[in-house]
Design an enzyme around this catalytic site. Structure first.
Site: not given
Length: 678
Positions: A82, A343
């Site tokens: 670029e 329990s």
């Protein structure tokens, strides 16, 4: 018109460069747009890996990123493709602009652009167009201003944060997660080339919608990189054979309930770092989905796994999955829902009884019909077994023996121990009754895992932490080390579920009244875990037992956690390991002891030291009042003095920290005090 625009732009820039003083003032007066854009909130695991992200306000995925998080090859490719003079120009590349104008005039069309990476960043920050002369001039001015105020690395970071990659993907991290399923730290040359090509035409080159265009654009980037010697011929050739992604990937949604919880706890934080292990979390979420498959609608599951040495939560699964929201209420976090623990509190009751000298694992206790006022507890199967050892009563999860012990302890003492563990038990009525020992209160899965972590840690409470770096509260004693070890030893000898490995866990299951909740809690020498199965709306699950549906999930969770268990610790030196016939007389048989904690009625009292006393030295004299001699004095659950009629008993504490002193008289009444010395 576009050629004329380019020509006008280059003339303006050359003219501005000639008028240096006015040009500098023009650039300096530029008003910069905000460069700190909103980024997606991230929830990360203990190693910084993404667990869950959230879109920004406009529905886009835009994650914060630094150059150190990006593969250097991608950065090199982007600059080479670029803006080859990126590191040399000041925001506008006059050479590139001049070349672009000359090519446009010669060919009659735009052949190459003169836009720099900095100008592209300017366009992205202001979301300005690319064709109009006014837009180009604004981008050029803004690019020059950006270069004066930011470093090149900061400009590249802005590009990789804002560049569009198709759909609602913005920024390189969103792109790599969305297309490749991984972070941009390590990329193949083909992946890097695709990421260079996409922002030029993010919608037209989307690989999930326009595969051929994406492939062609990527290969053009590879060809130029090959020509510029960024990659060699062999690498370029291999990269061309790599396919482009055929579809978007889903962003990770792991530990969803915990992630939402983190966001609520710190709503303005951009990043939430958790103690969770991502790989384990994924495995346990898959296990949760399997656990409810084929078991009917509305059944859900929750799991919590933690390191009981540090208190760090390694995995937290709140439901069978958010995708099951309609049929299984997957949006409800069942790790924090108040449910009856069944329990699962029995181990704590026995540990407290061992601590207070009420019982020993080999003490015989009566499992026969009994009534406490209007309350007549029953065993789960409706049967009675007569005299059994306390060890066997716990392993068989008998109800009547544990209620007898709770009556002797006092339900308030059980509730106090739960709170010391860090739990927050909830009662519907006022004062706790004997039914709390059998699950007659509300607890969360997190509460229970924290309780079992305390048992695994020798009775010292270990606060669970799910936020990385959060400070843990100092450990508080729940039970003595001897009592905690005795309970763990008993639980480790319970037969595992069919097909599960033996000698893996100390574990306990539970089933609440009406089969509404099935539980399994367990630990080894390092880790603790808990499993809950049931319906979030609290309706019964016929035939659901903790031992049948929750315990197998618990054992599989540990197998997914690690290949082999870590051994439980050896017994503390003070542990009394004797047969029933060798025990001191008061410990051979448990007898009902009503009201042994009341004073003023001739019952045994410990005048000194008071419970919770802080002592200056190692020596302390236990002073007794009332009670029936002879007395047995226990230190941390081990008999220290037996058969004495003295009411002033000198004791030398073994070490710094907490110690539990217990005294039992001839009638079986007992008193206890926890003391601490520096």
């Amino acid at each position: 018109m576009r050629r004329l625009g380019l020509f006008a732009l280059v003339l303006l820039l050359w003219g501005a460069a000639a008028a240096r003083d006015g040009f500098d003032g023009w650039v300096a007066a530029t008003v910069l747009p905000p460069v700190l854009a909103e980024t997606s909130v991230e929830v990360r695991d203990r190693d910084g890996r993404l667990l869950r992200g959230y879109t920004v306000e406009d529905g886009r995925w835009r994650f914060s990123v630094t150059l150190d998080q990006i593969d250097p090859l991608l950065v090199e490719m982007l600059v080479a493709y670029e803006d080859r003079r990126f590191h040399a120009h000041a925001g506008v590349d006059l050479i590139a602009v001049t070349r672009a104008v000359a090519q446009a005039l010669r060919h009659g069309r735009v052949v190459s652009g003169g836009s720099t990476l900095t100008m592209q960043v300017a366009r992205l920050l202001e979301d300005s167009g690319t064709g109009a002369l006014s837009g180009k001039l604004r981008q050029a001015r803004l690019a020059l201003a950006l270069e004066r105020r930011l470093t090149k690395r900061e400009i590249l970071t802005l590009y990789f944060t804002h560049a569009p990659y198709g759909g609602n993907l913005e920024g390189v991290r969103a792109a790599t997660l969305g297309y490749f399923g991984n972070e941009p730290r390590r990329l193949t040359p083909a992946e890097a080339a695709l990421l260079v090509a996409l922002p030029q035409s993010p919608e037209g080159r989307r690989p999930d919608k326009h595969r051929e265009r994406a492939l062609a654009a990527r290969d053009r980037v590879l060809a130029r990189m090959q020509r510029f010697a960024v990659i060699d011929d062999e690498t370029a050739q291999a990269a061309r054979h790599e396919p482009v992604p055929a579809a978007r990937r889903d962003f990770p949604v792991l530990a969803a309930h915990l992630a939402d919880r983190a966001g609520r706890a710190a709503p303005f934080a951009a990043v939430h770092d958790l103690t969770v292990d991502r790989a384990l979390q994924a495995r346990l979420e898959a296990l949760a989905a399997r656990a409810v498959r084929g078991r009917g609608a509305h059944l859900s599951v929750a799991l919590v796994v933690a390191d009981h040495h540090t208190g760090a939560v390694l995995a937290s699964v709140g439901s069978a999955g958010l995708g099951a929201a309609e049929t299984r209420d997957g949006f409800v976090d069942m790790t924090r829902a108040l449910r009856s623990p069944g329990s699962t509190l029995k181990p704590l009751v026995y540990a407290l009884a061992f601590d207070r000298g009420l019982a020993h694992p080999q003490t015989l206790i009566d499992d026969s019909p009994v009534r406490f006022g209007a309350y007549a507890p029953q065993n789960f199967d409706g049967r009675f077994r007569g005299e059994v050892t306390v060890e066997r009563a716990l392993q068989m999860s008998l109800n009547i023996p544990v209620v007898r012990l709770t009556q002797a302890l006092g339900p308030a003492h059980l509730m106090a121990a739960l709170r010391r563990s860090g739990a927050a038990p909830a009662l519907q009525g006022g004062a706790p009754g004997l039914a709390v020992a059998l699950g007659g209160l509300g607890m969360t899965l997190e509460d229970l895992v924290q309780l079992y972590a305390a048992l695994a840690q020798g009775g010292a409470a270990r606060e669970l932490q799910w936020r990385k770096g959060a400070g843990a509260a100092p450990a508080a004693p729940v039970t003595g080390a001897v009592a905690a070890w005795q309970v763990g030893h008993i639980l480790s000898r319970i037969a595992p579920p069919p097909g599960a490995p033996r000698d893996w866990l100390a574990y306990k299951t539970g089933t609440s009244y009406g089969h509404r909740d099935a539980w399994a809690l367990g630990y080894d020498g390092r880790h603790v875990a808990g499993v809950w199965l049931g319906r979030p709306d609290g309706t019964p699950v016929p035939g659901a037992f903790g031992g049948e549906i929750a315990a197998p999930v618990l054992f599989e969770a540990f197998q997914l956690l690690k290949p082999a268990p870590e051994a439980l610790p050896p017994p503390p030196p003070a542990t009394l390991m004797l047969r029933n016939a060798e025990l001191p007389q008061p410990l051979r048989h448990f007898r009902a002891r009503d009201g042994q904690y009341r004073s003023g009625d001739g019952r045994l009292e410990m005048v000194f030291p008071p419970d919770g006393a802080q002592l200056a030295g190692r020596e302390v004299t236990v002073k007794l009042r009332h009670g029936t001699p002879p007395f047995t004095l226990l230190l941390d659950g081990a008999p220290l003095v037996t058969g004495t009629r003295e009411r002033a008993l000198p004791v030398e504490l073994p070490s710094a920290g907490f110690s539990r002193l217990s005294v039992v008289d001839e009638a079986g009444a007992s008193v206890a005090a926890m003391v601490w010395r520096p």
